[in-house]
Write an enzyme that holds these catalytic residues in place. Structure first.
Site, PDB file in Angstrom:
ATOM      1  CG  ASN A 265      -1.332  -2.807   9.005  1.00 14.15           C
ATOM      2  OD1 ASN A 265      -1.356  -2.507   7.816  1.00 14.15           O
ATOM      3  ND2 ASN A 265      -2.014  -3.841   9.487  1.00 14.15           N
ATOM      4  CD1 TRP A 266      -0.167   3.932   8.162  1.00 17.35           C
ATOM      5  CD2 TRP A 266       0.866   4.538   6.257  1.00 17.35           C
ATOM      6  NE1 TRP A 266       0.713   4.941   8.461  1.00 17.35           N
ATOM      7  CE2 TRP A 266       1.357   5.335   7.319  1.00 17.35           C
ATOM      8  CE3 TRP A 266       1.369   4.741   4.964  1.00 17.35           C
ATOM      9  CZ2 TRP A 266       2.339   6.313   7.114  1.00 17.35           C
ATOM     10  CZ3 TRP A 266       2.333   5.718   4.772  1.00 17.35           C
ATOM     11  CH2 TRP A 266       2.811   6.494   5.838  1.00 17.35           C
ATOM     12  CE  LYS A 267      -5.280  -2.605  10.118  1.00 20.39           C
ATOM     13  NZ  LYS A 267      -6.305  -3.054  11.033  1.00 20.39           N
TER      14      LYS A 267
ATOM     15  CG  HIS B 143      -3.193  -8.039   9.689  1.00 22.56           C
ATOM     16  ND1 HIS B 143      -4.566  -7.978   9.748  1.00 22.56           N
ATOM     17  CD2 HIS B 143      -2.736  -7.083  10.529  1.00 22.56           C
ATOM     18  CE1 HIS B 143      -4.913  -7.015  10.595  1.00 22.56           C
ATOM     19  NE2 HIS B 143      -3.817  -6.452  11.079  1.00 22.56           N
TER      20      HIS B 143
ATOM     21  CD  GLU C  16      -7.563  -5.863   9.182  1.00 21.50           C
ATOM     22  OE1 GLU C  16      -6.816  -5.353   8.328  1.00 21.50           O
ATOM     23  OE2 GLU C  16      -7.858  -5.290  10.247  1.00 21.50           O
TER      24      GLU C  16
ATOM     25  CD  GLU D 137      -1.838  -6.964  14.840  1.00 21.54           C
ATOM     26  OE1 GLU D 137      -1.558  -5.773  14.997  1.00 21.54           O
ATOM     27  OE2 GLU D 137      -2.387  -7.393  13.814  1.00 21.54           O
TER      28      GLU D 137
ATOM     29  N   GLY E  21      -9.023  -2.657  15.751  1.00 21.07           N
ATOM     30  CA  GLY E  21      -9.969  -1.683  15.202  1.00 21.07           C
ATOM     31  C   GLY E  21     -11.246  -1.548  16.009  1.00 21.07           C
TER      32      GLY E  21
ATOM     33  CB  SER F 214      -7.484  -0.756  20.181  1.00 19.79           C
ATOM     34  OG  SER F 214      -8.521  -1.194  19.316  1.00 19.79           O
TER      35      SER F 214
ATOM     36  N   GLY G 233      -2.644   0.163  13.800  1.00 15.23           N
ATOM     37  CA  GLY G 233      -3.474   0.447  12.628  1.00 15.23           C
ATOM     38  C   GLY G 233      -3.958   1.882  12.672  1.00 15.23           C
ATOM     39  N   GLY G 234      -5.191   2.072  13.134  1.00 16.16           N
ATOM     40  CA  GLY G 234      -5.863   3.381  13.126  1.00 16.16           C
ATOM     41  C   GLY G 234      -4.997   4.556  13.579  1.00 16.16           C
TER      42      GLY G 234
HETATM   43  P1  PGA Z   1      -5.701  -1.117  15.130  1.00 15.51           P
HETATM   44  O1  PGA Z   1      -5.092  -2.186  14.101  1.00 15.51           O
HETATM   45  O2  PGA Z   1      -4.537  -0.426  15.799  1.00 15.51           O
HETATM   46  O3  PGA Z   1      -6.514  -0.170  14.277  1.00 15.51           O
HETATM   47  O4  PGA Z   1      -6.522  -1.865  16.123  1.00 15.51           O
HETATM   48  C1  PGA Z   1      -3.984  -2.963  14.438  1.00 15.51           C
HETATM   49  C2  PGA Z   1      -3.641  -3.899  13.297  1.00 15.51           C
HETATM   50  O5  PGA Z   1      -4.547  -4.387  12.631  1.00 15.51           O
HETATM   51  O6  PGA Z   1      -2.454  -4.175  13.021  1.00 15.51           O
END
Ligand code: PGA
Length: 257
Positions: free
Chosen positions: A9-11, A94, A96, A172, A178, A218, A239-240
């Protein structure tokens, strides 16, 4: 056999230059052919990402969709637009989006219904509890409710065909996204198990056994193997660590069972 998935997930992070650089580095890696690789860039770069990975069998996904097919919704992108671009997946709900963009269980349900009715795109439904909810030991109730509402008005035939699930779920926990604070593999396995049981209760064991349930929060090259050693975890939403081709390749390869 459930599909094993490593989804990035490149956000709001990658631009064309970074995507091209990622693609060059990622294509040089020796990658497991037992793991389905999904890349989810921002809407703006969906086509650029398809172009950058042309000829590979990586799947491409969007990070959101509007459930209406067209209309006066300034700034939105519809399911039919994503279908026209041949998207394989779409992340839905998600945390967010729930936190910053007023996404609710109801809009999540509308979006999943629209994707299933109007496209071949597989929704990656995200659920997970907040830190307060975890501290009050409410995580199972919260996630069961999110799943139940997300699948409201959907029959077995809507979400399952030819022995395959048409939906993927990602557990999640918000406190792990994050933050560098991963759920332990036992916590993640337990919650993915709660989700699987909820699917069995809403539908049946057949779908529950076939639906891929990912863990996200994470995930990194150091913890992926331990997470994947658990029965209920079928992959990851990253994500990251998915922004770095080398790290994401290690996550892909660490996902093999
Ligand atoms: P993260 O994000 O790996 O940076 O914790 C995961 C996500 O939001 O899908």
């Amino acid at each position: 056999m459930r599909k094993i998935i490593a989804a990035g997930n490149w956000k709001m992070s990658m631009t064309s230059e970074k995507i091209n650089k990622f693609s060059e580095e990622f294509k040089k890696q020796k990658l497991s052919d037992k793991v389905e690789i999904v890349l989810c860039p921002s809407f703006v770069y969906l086509t650029a990402t398809q172009e950058a990975f042309k000829g590979s069998d990586f799947k491409i996904g969007a990070q959101n969709a509007h459930y209406e097919l067209e209309g006066a919704y300034t700034g939105e992108v519809s399911v039919s637009m994503l279908e026209e671009l041949n998207m394989d997946y779409c992340i839905i709900g998600h945390s967010e989006r729930r936190q910053y963009f007023n996404e609710t269980d109801e809009t999540v349900n509308f979006k999943i219904k629209s994707l299933l009715a109007n496209s071949k795109i597989i929704p990656i439904l995200c659920v997970g509890e907040s830190l307060d909810e975890r501290e009050e030991n409410k995580q199972s109730d919260v996630v069961t409710m999110q799943i139940t509402r997300a699948f409201s008005d959907l029959n077995k035939s809507d979400i399952y065909a030819d022995g395959e699930s048409k939906v993927v779920i990602a557990y999640e926990p918000i406190w792990a996204i994050g933050t560098g604070k991963t759920a332990t593999s036992d916590q993640a396995d337990e919650m993915c198990g709660v989700i699987r049981k909820t699917i069995a209760r809403l539908y049946d064991e057949e779908i529950a056994n076939e639906i891929s349930i990912l863990y996200g929060g994470s995930v990194n090259p150091a913890n992926i193997r331990e997470l994947m050693s658990k029965d209920n975890i079928d992959g990851s939403l990253v994500g990251g660590a998915s922004l770095d081709a080398g790290k994401f390749a290690q996550i892909v390869n660490g996902s093999e069972r």
